[in-house]
Design a protein around this motif. Structure first.
Motif, short mmCIF file in Angstrom:
data_model
loop_
_atom_site.label_atom_id
_atom_site.label_comp_id
_atom_site.label_asym_id
_atom_site.label_seq_id
_atom_site.Cartn_x
_atom_site.Cartn_y
_atom_site.Cartn_z
N PRO A 262 53.19 19.40 38.69
CA PRO A 262 53.25 17.67 38.55
C PRO A 262 54.05 17.33 39.55
O PRO A 262 54.61 18.17 40.26
N THR A 264 56.71 14.03 40.86
CA THR A 264 57.58 12.89 40.37
C THR A 264 57.66 11.95 41.79
O THR A 264 57.80 12.63 42.76
N PRO A 269 63.73 11.18 44.19
CA PRO A 269 63.47 12.13 42.97
C PRO A 269 64.61 13.40 43.00
O PRO A 269 64.94 13.69 44.23
N GLY A 274 60.14 15.81 45.10
CA GLY A 274 59.22 14.91 44.74
C GLY A 274 58.68 13.79 45.61
O GLY A 274 59.06 14.25 47.14
N GLY A 292 63.91 9.00 39.77
CA GLY A 292 62.47 9.60 39.39
C GLY A 292 61.86 8.61 38.47
O GLY A 292 62.48 8.15 37.27
N ARG A 295 55.72 10.48 36.59
CA ARG A 295 55.39 11.54 36.98
C ARG A 295 53.82 11.64 36.67
O ARG A 295 53.34 11.50 35.64
N ALA A 297 50.65 13.98 36.33
CA ALA A 297 50.22 15.60 36.24
C ALA A 297 48.50 15.50 35.90
O ALA A 297 47.97 14.52 35.61
N SER A 334 52.84 7.60 28.09
CA SER A 334 52.07 8.20 29.14
C SER A 334 50.60 7.43 29.05
O SER A 334 50.32 6.91 27.96
#
Length: 382
Positions: A262, A264, A269, A274, A292, A295, A297, A334
């Protein structure tokens, strides 16, 4: 002057990659360092690579454009370079920043064809046409020439766009769908590390399977370009998606989200792994955007964005900038991103898939040559 040159080489290093998902052009490093007509200087200079990097940034109107550089092994010991430059070339090679091969031969053309990238060169197309007919496609061969404002890239064939919208070759797609392993000890690109005797061994970063460069072919078999060893197929390569950070209409950086790792994105970060936006943000944006902030993914072919900030984020469905369409994303929430959704961290600070924006939006990209000693540019015939 030595300190200035070192700073330029550090800036150039940040623009080098052998990651197929990020590279925007392919260059023979030995050719560009010997292009003395660019600056009227000594027979070989590694700093000339910075002139090409800047020219590519202007050509695509984008910041931080990565270049895939390939060098013959002999460049590491080329006495026309300074001892410091030879050391830097070796470090770049050991870190996987550039690809080193015993002989260049057709490797530049092979990589460009597999990845669907233009070749950045000083030569006319007739040098390559018999070996790779695709170089006659518009924009697939970009020549570095000088003008009054410094070197620029021009299409040798046709009237291509800023960069050709070429696809990877079928062979490239097949090879890049797999993870490869080199039997040579400590292979950096297709193994667990680089040369253990390198003075930079303790500080080296290794090439992840996701970012492996394309193998070369020898007698039809995938082969390590550097060691000449046949590669072993160790399985499917994790899927990837390429995203761009766009701030106030300017694409500042591209990054890769993979099934393996993943990513960030935020002001700064933690851990330095990141995507850091702080250097491009206004004071108000810095106050709003967390270190951060979001994120990304990738799982099962779907990209999910999760808010991890203090102040929240937004989703612009379909890239719509009508505030009535904006979807608020609160901390720990999310959402699966549709292909054309754009994530908004703050007004004017957006992240989306790289294919959403045709132009980088930059009038004059930041130069890697900012600390270079003064150079006089000589016009070169086109």
């Amino acid at each position: 002057m030595r300190f200035e040159v070192s700073k330029v080489l550090d800036a150039i290093e940040a623009r080098l990659t052998t990651d197929p998902a990020l590279a925007r052009g392919v260059v023979d490093l030995s050719e560009v360092v010997r292009y003395a007509d660019l600056d009227g200087g000594r027979p070989a200079s590694l700093v000339r690579l910075g002139l090409l990097v800047d020219a590519l940034g202007r050509h695509v109107a984008e910041e931080n454009v990565p270049v895939y550089a390939i060098a013959p092994r002999g460049l590491i010991s080329d006495t026309d370079l300074t001892s410091n430059e030879r050391m830097v070339v070796r470090r770049w090679a050991d870190d996987g920043k550039i690809e080193v091969v015993p002989q260049i031969e057709d490797r530049v053309l092979e990589v460009a064809e597999m990845l669907g990238l233009p070749v950045l060169t000083r030569d006319r197309e007739d040098r390559f046409r018999d070996r790779r007919p695709w170089v006659t496609d518009p924009g697939r061969l970009l020549a570095l020439v000088s003008n009054a404002g410094g070197p620029v890239l021009v299409a040798r064939v046709g009237r291509g766009e800023a960069l050709p919208q070429a696809s990877r070759s079928p062979l490239g797609e097949r090879l890049l769908a797999r993870v490869w392993s080199c039997p040579a000890p400590n292979c950096n690109s297709y193994g667990n590390g680089g040369d253990p005797d390198s003075p930079f061994a303790d500080m080296r970063t290794f090439t992840s399977p996701v970012a492996q460069p394309p193998p070369t072919l020898r007698a039809g078999a995938p082969t390590c370009p550097r060691h000449g060893e046949r590669l072993r197929d160790t399985g499917a390569r994790p899927a990837t998606e390429v995203f761009s950070v766009r701030i106030d209409g300017v694409i500042r950086q591209r990054f890769v989200v993979s099934e393996e790792t993943p990513v960030t994105v935020g002001r700064a970060p933690e851990g330095g792994s990141g995507i850091m936006l702080g250097q491009w943000l206004t004071d108000d944006a810095r106050k709003w955007i967390s270190r951060g902030h979001v994120r990304f993914a990738l799982r099962g072919g779907e990209v999910t964005v999760q808010d991890i900030s203090t102040n929240g984020s937004g989703i612009r469905p379909g890239g719509s900038f009508d505030d009535q369409d904006r979807i608020t994303l609160k901390r720990e929430e999310s959402r699966v991103l549709a292909a054309d959704d754009v994530v908004e961290l703050y007004a004017g600070v957006h992240v989306g898939r790289s294919n959403l924006w045709a132009s980088g939006g930059v009038v004059q990209p930041e130069s890697v040559m900012g600390e270079a000693p003064t150079m006089a540019f000589r016009p070169v015939g086109r």
